[in-house]
Design a protein around this motif. Structure first.
Motif, PDB file in Angstrom:
ATOM      1  N   THR A  60     -53.268  -0.901  -2.278  1.00  0.00           N
ATOM      2  CA  THR A  60     -53.031  -1.951  -3.253  1.00  0.00           C
ATOM      3  C   THR A  60     -53.508  -1.497  -4.619  1.00  0.00           C
ATOM      4  O   THR A  60     -54.657  -1.082  -4.769  1.00  0.00           O
ATOM      5  CB  THR A  60     -53.749  -3.251  -2.870  1.00  0.00           C
ATOM      6  N   ILE A  61     -52.628  -1.573  -5.606  1.00  0.00           N
ATOM      7  CA  ILE A  61     -52.991  -1.229  -6.974  1.00  0.00           C
ATOM      8  C   ILE A  61     -53.242  -2.517  -7.756  1.00  0.00           C
ATOM      9  O   ILE A  61     -52.546  -3.518  -7.569  1.00  0.00           O
ATOM     10  CB  ILE A  61     -51.904  -0.365  -7.651  1.00  0.00           C
ATOM     11  N   SER A  62     -54.238  -2.487  -8.619  1.00  0.00           N
ATOM     12  CA  SER A  62     -54.543  -3.628  -9.463  1.00  0.00           C
ATOM     13  C   SER A  62     -55.087  -3.128 -10.797  1.00  0.00           C
ATOM     14  O   SER A  62     -55.489  -1.968 -10.928  1.00  0.00           O
ATOM     15  CB  SER A  62     -55.535  -4.576  -8.796  1.00  0.00           C
ATOM     16  N   ARG A  63     -55.106  -4.003 -11.780  1.00  0.00           N
ATOM     17  CA  ARG A  63     -55.516  -3.607 -13.120  1.00  0.00           C
ATOM     18  C   ARG A  63     -56.366  -4.701 -13.749  1.00  0.00           C
ATOM     19  O   ARG A  63     -56.045  -5.887 -13.652  1.00  0.00           O
ATOM     20  CB  ARG A  63     -54.273  -3.327 -13.978  1.00  0.00           C
ATOM     21  N   ASP A  64     -57.433  -4.281 -14.403  1.00  0.00           N
ATOM     22  CA  ASP A  64     -58.269  -5.157 -15.197  1.00  0.00           C
ATOM     23  C   ASP A  64     -57.930  -4.886 -16.654  1.00  0.00           C
ATOM     24  O   ASP A  64     -58.362  -3.881 -17.224  1.00  0.00           O
ATOM     25  CB  ASP A  64     -59.750  -4.907 -14.914  1.00  0.00           C
ATOM     26  N   TYR A  65     -57.158  -5.766 -17.260  1.00  0.00           N
ATOM     27  CA  TYR A  65     -56.674  -5.532 -18.610  1.00  0.00           C
ATOM     28  C   TYR A  65     -57.810  -5.533 -19.628  1.00  0.00           C
ATOM     29  O   TYR A  65     -57.776  -4.776 -20.602  1.00  0.00           O
ATOM     30  CB  TYR A  65     -55.621  -6.575 -18.983  1.00  0.00           C
ATOM     31  N   ALA A  66     -58.798  -6.369 -19.418  1.00  0.00           N
ATOM     32  CA  ALA A  66     -59.911  -6.456 -20.358  1.00  0.00           C
ATOM     33  C   ALA A  66     -60.737  -5.177 -20.378  1.00  0.00           C
ATOM     34  O   ALA A  66     -61.319  -4.822 -21.405  1.00  0.00           O
ATOM     35  CB  ALA A  66     -60.797  -7.653 -20.023  1.00  0.00           C
ATOM     36  N   LYS A  67     -60.800  -4.476 -19.248  1.00  0.00           N
ATOM     37  CA  LYS A  67     -61.610  -3.263 -19.145  1.00  0.00           C
ATOM     38  C   LYS A  67     -60.792  -1.981 -19.223  1.00  0.00           C
ATOM     39  O   LYS A  67     -61.352  -0.890 -19.081  1.00  0.00           O
ATOM     40  CB  LYS A  67     -62.399  -3.273 -17.842  1.00  0.00           C
ATOM     41  N   ASN A  68     -59.478  -2.090 -19.428  1.00  0.00           N
ATOM     42  CA  ASN A  68     -58.594  -0.922 -19.446  1.00  0.00           C
ATOM     43  C   ASN A  68     -58.787  -0.064 -18.198  1.00  0.00           C
ATOM     44  O   ASN A  68     -58.864   1.169 -18.268  1.00  0.00           O
ATOM     45  CB  ASN A  68     -58.812  -0.082 -20.707  1.00  0.00           C
ATOM     46  N   THR A  69     -58.844  -0.711 -17.062  1.00  0.00           N
ATOM     47  CA  THR A  69     -59.154  -0.048 -15.811  1.00  0.00           C
ATOM     48  C   THR A  69     -58.105  -0.387 -14.753  1.00  0.00           C
ATOM     49  O   THR A  69     -57.662  -1.536 -14.659  1.00  0.00           O
ATOM     50  CB  THR A  69     -60.543  -0.458 -15.308  1.00  0.00           C
ATOM     51  N   VAL A  70     -57.733   0.621 -13.970  1.00  0.00           N
ATOM     52  CA  VAL A  70     -56.835   0.432 -12.845  1.00  0.00           C
ATOM     53  C   VAL A  70     -57.557   0.845 -11.576  1.00  0.00           C
ATOM     54  O   VAL A  70     -58.360   1.779 -11.585  1.00  0.00           O
ATOM     55  CB  VAL A  70     -55.517   1.218 -13.035  1.00  0.00           C
ATOM     56  N   TYR A  71     -57.271   0.139 -10.490  1.00  0.00           N
ATOM     57  CA  TYR A  71     -57.909   0.386  -9.211  1.00  0.00           C
ATOM     58  C   TYR A  71     -56.859   0.701  -8.155  1.00  0.00           C
ATOM     59  O   TYR A  71     -55.715   0.263  -8.240  1.00  0.00           O
ATOM     60  CB  TYR A  71     -58.713  -0.834  -8.750  1.00  0.00           C
ATOM     61  N   LEU A  72     -57.279   1.440  -7.154  1.00  0.00           N
ATOM     62  CA  LEU A  72     -56.446   1.681  -5.988  1.00  0.00           C
ATOM     63  C   LEU A  72     -57.286   1.445  -4.743  1.00  0.00           C
ATOM     64  O   LEU A  72     -58.180   2.242  -4.434  1.00  0.00           O
ATOM     65  CB  LEU A  72     -55.885   3.104  -5.985  1.00  0.00           C
ATOM     66  N   GLN A  73     -57.015   0.346  -4.065  1.00  0.00           N
ATOM     67  CA  GLN A  73     -57.671   0.049  -2.802  1.00  0.00           C
ATOM     68  C   GLN A  73     -56.870   0.705  -1.692  1.00  0.00           C
ATOM     69  O   GLN A  73     -55.691   0.406  -1.510  1.00  0.00           O
ATOM     70  CB  GLN A  73     -57.758  -1.458  -2.575  1.00  0.00           C
ATOM     71  N   MET A  74     -57.505   1.603  -0.949  1.00  0.00           N
ATOM     72  CA  MET A  74     -56.844   2.372   0.095  1.00  0.00           C
ATOM     73  C   MET A  74     -57.434   1.986   1.441  1.00  0.00           C
ATOM     74  O   MET A  74     -58.614   2.241   1.706  1.00  0.00           O
ATOM     75  CB  MET A  74     -56.997   3.873  -0.154  1.00  0.00           C
ATOM     76  N   ASN A  75     -56.619   1.378   2.276  1.00  0.00           N
ATOM     77  CA  ASN A  75     -57.025   0.970   3.610  1.00  0.00           C
ATOM     78  C   ASN A  75     -56.234   1.738   4.661  1.00  0.00           C
ATOM     79  O   ASN A  75     -55.185   2.315   4.379  1.00  0.00           O
ATOM     80  CB  ASN A  75     -56.807  -0.534   3.801  1.00  0.00           C
ATOM     81  N   SER A  76     -56.735   1.721   5.878  1.00  0.00           N
ATOM     82  CA  SER A  76     -56.070   2.390   7.001  1.00  0.00           C
ATOM     83  C   SER A  76     -55.700   3.825   6.657  1.00  0.00           C
ATOM     84  O   SER A  76     -54.577   4.274   6.895  1.00  0.00           O
ATOM     85  CB  SER A  76     -54.826   1.597   7.426  1.00  0.00           C
ATOM     86  N   LEU A  77     -56.650   4.546   6.121  1.00  0.00           N
ATOM     87  CA  LEU A  77     -56.386   5.901   5.643  1.00  0.00           C
ATOM     88  C   LEU A  77     -56.040   6.844   6.785  1.00  0.00           C
ATOM     89  O   LEU A  77     -56.582   6.740   7.886  1.00  0.00           O
ATOM     90  CB  LEU A  77     -57.586   6.424   4.868  1.00  0.00           C
ATOM     91  N   LYS A  78     -55.135   7.760   6.491  1.00  0.00           N
ATOM     92  CA  LYS A  78     -54.657   8.750   7.440  1.00  0.00           C
ATOM     93  C   LYS A  78     -54.990  10.151   6.932  1.00  0.00           C
ATOM     94  O   LYS A  78     -55.147  10.354   5.728  1.00  0.00           O
ATOM     95  CB  LYS A  78     -53.141   8.626   7.617  1.00  0.00           C
TER      96      LYS A  78
END
Length: 121
Positions: free
Chosen positions: A68-86
């Protein structure tokens, strides 16, 4: 003068989770898009996930339903939540952003230096 700095990579067992972060800084007028790419040893760099204008997410088929990708516009930051990694997720993950720099009339593409994700038992 724009910098992207990634964090959150590491070693995780198959089925585990990691959360990557990327913070942008510098002479930024606006960040148009942000996303994540990855490059495994001996392979081409590929798109993992991206947020386009309007916060519309795009995912590679190989990670749909797991990342899941998400972004915090106020902090100029993007995240990538990685689950069920292979194990095949093992790669260097790079942050990418299209940034309109102060004083310019168009966006330019910027890259972070990468963070290593290793999925192994």
């Amino acid at each position: 003068q724009v910098q992207l700095v990634e964090s959150g990579g590491g070693l995780v067992q198959p089925g585990g989770s990691l959360r990557l972060s990327c913070a942008a800084s510098g002479s930024i007028f606006t960040i148009n898009t942000m996303g994540w790419y990855r490059q495994a040893p001996g392979k081409e760099r590929e798109l993992v996930a991206a947020l386009t204008s309007g916060n519309n997410p795009n995912y590679a088929d190989s990670v749909k339903g797991r990342f899941t990708i998400s972004r915090d516009y106020a902090k100029n930051t993007v995240y990538l939540q990685m689950n069920s990694l292979k194990p095949e997720d093992t790669a260097v993950y790079y942050c990418n952003a299209d940034v309109t720099v102060a004083g310019f009339y168009y966006g330019m593409d910027y890259w972070g230096k990468g963070t290593l994700v290793t999925v192994s038992s």
